[in-house]
Design an enzyme around this catalytic site. Structure first.
Site, PDB file in Angstrom:
ATOM      1  N   LYS A 163      -4.649  23.872  56.642  1.00 13.51           N
ATOM      2  CA  LYS A 163      -3.313  23.290  56.870  1.00 13.51           C
ATOM      3  C   LYS A 163      -3.299  22.299  58.047  1.00 13.51           C
ATOM      4  CE  LYS A 163      -0.658  26.935  54.622  1.00 13.51           C
ATOM      5  NZ  LYS A 163       0.068  26.443  53.486  1.00 13.51           N
TER       6      LYS A 163
ATOM      7  N   ASP B 139      -7.176  35.489  58.966  1.00 12.18           N
ATOM      8  CA  ASP B 139      -6.742  34.317  58.194  1.00 12.18           C
ATOM      9  C   ASP B 139      -5.634  33.621  58.980  1.00 12.18           C
ATOM     10  OD1 ASP B 139      -5.704  32.436  56.525  1.00 12.18           O
ATOM     11  OD2 ASP B 139      -5.582  33.730  54.755  1.00 12.18           O
TER      12      ASP B 139
ATOM     13  N   PHE C  84      -1.053  36.856  51.644  1.00 14.82           N
ATOM     14  CA  PHE C  84      -1.320  35.654  50.853  1.00 14.82           C
ATOM     15  C   PHE C  84      -2.535  34.963  51.443  1.00 14.82           C
ATOM     16  CE2 PHE C  84      -1.152  31.299  49.459  1.00 14.82           C
ATOM     17  CZ  PHE C  84      -0.809  31.423  48.126  1.00 14.82           C
TER      18      PHE C  84
HETATM   19  N1  PLP Z   1      -4.117  31.727  53.767  1.00 13.99           N
HETATM   20  C1  PLP Z   1      -2.864  31.710  54.226  1.00 13.99           C
HETATM   21  C2  PLP Z   1      -2.467  32.654  55.313  1.00 13.99           C
HETATM   22  C3  PLP Z   1      -1.926  30.814  53.693  1.00 13.99           C
HETATM   23  O1  PLP Z   1      -0.670  30.815  54.150  1.00 13.99           O
HETATM   24  C4  PLP Z   1      -2.338  29.941  52.657  1.00 13.99           C
HETATM   25  C5  PLP Z   1      -1.365  28.993  52.056  1.00 13.99           C
HETATM   26  O2  PLP Z   1      -0.194  29.073  52.203  1.00 13.99           O
HETATM   27  C6  PLP Z   1      -3.657  29.994  52.216  1.00 13.99           C
HETATM   28  C7  PLP Z   1      -4.534  30.891  52.787  1.00 13.99           C
HETATM   29  C8  PLP Z   1      -4.137  29.078  51.106  1.00 13.99           C
HETATM   30  O3  PLP Z   1      -4.223  27.782  51.578  1.00 13.99           O
HETATM   31  P1  PLP Z   1      -4.343  26.563  50.513  1.00 13.99           P
HETATM   32  O4  PLP Z   1      -3.024  26.440  49.844  1.00 13.99           O
HETATM   33  O5  PLP Z   1      -4.692  25.372  51.387  1.00 13.99           O
HETATM   34  O6  PLP Z   1      -5.446  26.907  49.586  1.00 13.99           O
END
Ligand code: PLP
Length: 412
Positions: free
Chosen positions: A252, A223, A138
């Site tokens: 986050k 990520d 994700f």
């Molecule tokens: N990358 C990871 C690993 C995530 O867990 C998330 C969101 O849960 C995102 C990217 C996307 O972040 P956002 O919801 O702030 O766009």
């Protein structure tokens, strides 16, 4: 209270309003502090969902709030013509705290934007097209991030997505190696898959990804939107293997639970893109003074209070207690796994998971399933949570499992 759900139904998202009702989530949130969210009736909830990983420093940490107030009074948004000192300070802090020669930062407003930036930098700096990602990953829901995410459900209505994206099984270096070539711009990996169901890869996986990227001249994109900022017991999850990625995505908890911010931190070789054209990738609000000042304080709090150490210590005892509960209810819970205070409870099926979440909510504990795997309930409380509060969570979970036992045959 029901007005809020009616409003959600009428003006925003009827389907989501139905889900809230089904889960018994009728309360509207009102205030919060530390690991506790209070609803409009004054009922307190222990938050184990942590805003999907946002509240590492807890809600309304006093130091972070003070920094926000001060910056708000001074200059919340940037002229974007003069240099912003808050931006530069945060970039320097990140250069010092991230591993190896990760040096340069680009700031944005969310996790998905951090991933978008990383994908563009990987392509732009290598002059190649292919991005390799992992099944179940994700990375966000804007087009680029959605393209490299690994779940058909969220992608299908929006095809065609970004071309030249390959998905390989997570944790499988052989599969990754078989797809590597001189066309690969970047490999994007979560150090632990969060929304995929809290999947911890085998030891040596990240080092193996690093080696393969080195061999083929591809950028390794880590990520850490969910795993970063101490969640897994080290400041960044790549630190567990001493691996230095080429691009590190954060968001986050970088915003200290107060202001949204995202960042991608890169090594010098990938940043040559910005030397050729400093405005090749920009964002009007990205890295605004308010968000940067708050993020600087959030990082300082995370280090000063040794929140990664807290995640390690609390995570160890919490996990072993959770495993004891799993042994008591093997038909309901099939696995407990994770690292630090990033823990997943795998349920026999999504129905069992839904029942347990609803029971937890009745006992004033907030918990949610992982987006790409509905069988897994995540436990990602703020790292400032007190041991006594974790005890309360365990008691609530024990009671919830007992409550589901009598009806389990209908669910299995
Ligand atoms: N990358 C990871 C690993 C995530 O867990 C998330 C969101 O849960 C995102 C990217 C996307 O972040 P956002 O919801 O702030 O766009």
């Amino acid at each position: 209270m029901n007005d809020v759900l009616e409003g959600l139904e009428r003006y925003m998202n009827p389907g989501l309003a139905r889900t809230y009702r089904f889960m018994g989530l009728h309360s509207a949130e009102d205030t919060a502090a530390g690991a506790v969210v209070v609803d409009a009736d004054g009922v307190e909830y222990l938050d184990c969902a942590g805003g999907y990983g946002v509240f590492i420093q807890g809600y309304r940490h006093p130091r972070i709030l003070r920094a926000a107030h001060e910056q708000l009074d001074r200059m919340p948004l940037s002229s974007r013509v003069l240099v912003s000192p808050q931006q530069v300070e945060l970039a320097q802090q990140l250069a010092e705290l991230t591993p190896g020669d990760l040096t340069y930062s680009f700031f944005c407003n969310s996790g998905t934007e951090a991933v978008e930036a990383a994908l563009k930098i990987a392509r732009g700096s290598t002059g190649r097209a292919t991005i390799i990602s992992t099944v179940g990953a994700f990375h966000g829901k804007t087009y680029g991030s959605l393209s490299v995410s690994g779940r058909e459900l969220y992608q299908a209505p929006f095809q065609p997505l970004l071309p030249d994206v390959i998905h390989v099984p997570y944790g499988d270096l052989e599969a990754l190696g078989s797809m590597m070539s001189e066309n690969v711009a970047g490999v994007i990996v979560e150090p632990i898959q969060g929304e995929g169901g809290v999947i911890v890869p085998p030891d040596g996986y990240l080092a193996g990804v690093r080696r393969l990227c080195d061999r083929y001249g591809a950028a390794f994109i880590a990520d850490e939107v969910q795993t970063g900022m101490g969640r897994t017991g080290t400041l960044f999850a790549v630190d567990h293997e001493g691996v230095v990625p080429d691009l590190l995505c954060l968001a986050k908890a970088l915003g200290g639970g107060v202001v949204p911010i995202g960042a991608v931190v890169g090594r010098p070789w990938v940043w040559k893109l910005f030397e050729e054209n400093p405005l090749i990738h920009t964002s009007t609000f990205g890295g605004n003074p308010l968000a940067c000042r708050v993020a600087s304080e959030a990082l300082a709090v995370t280090v000063d209070e040794d929140l990664p150490g807290r995640a390690r210590a609390l995570g160890q005892s919490f996990m072993s207690e959770l495993k004891t509960l799993q042994e008591r209810h093997p038909d309901l819970l099939t696995d407990v796994r994770g690292r630090g205070l990033m823990i997943g409870l795998e349920c026999r099926n999504a129905g069992v998971g839904g029942m347990i979440m609803a029971e937890l909510f009745q006992r004033h504990v907030l918990a949610v399933y992982t987006l790409n795997n509905e069988r897994v309930i995540r436990m990602i409380p703020p790292l400032v949570i007190e041991p006594s509060q974790l005890e309360q969570v365990l008691d609530a979970l024990a009671q919830s499992l007992e409550a589901v036992e009598p009806v389990k045959d209908e669910l299995l």
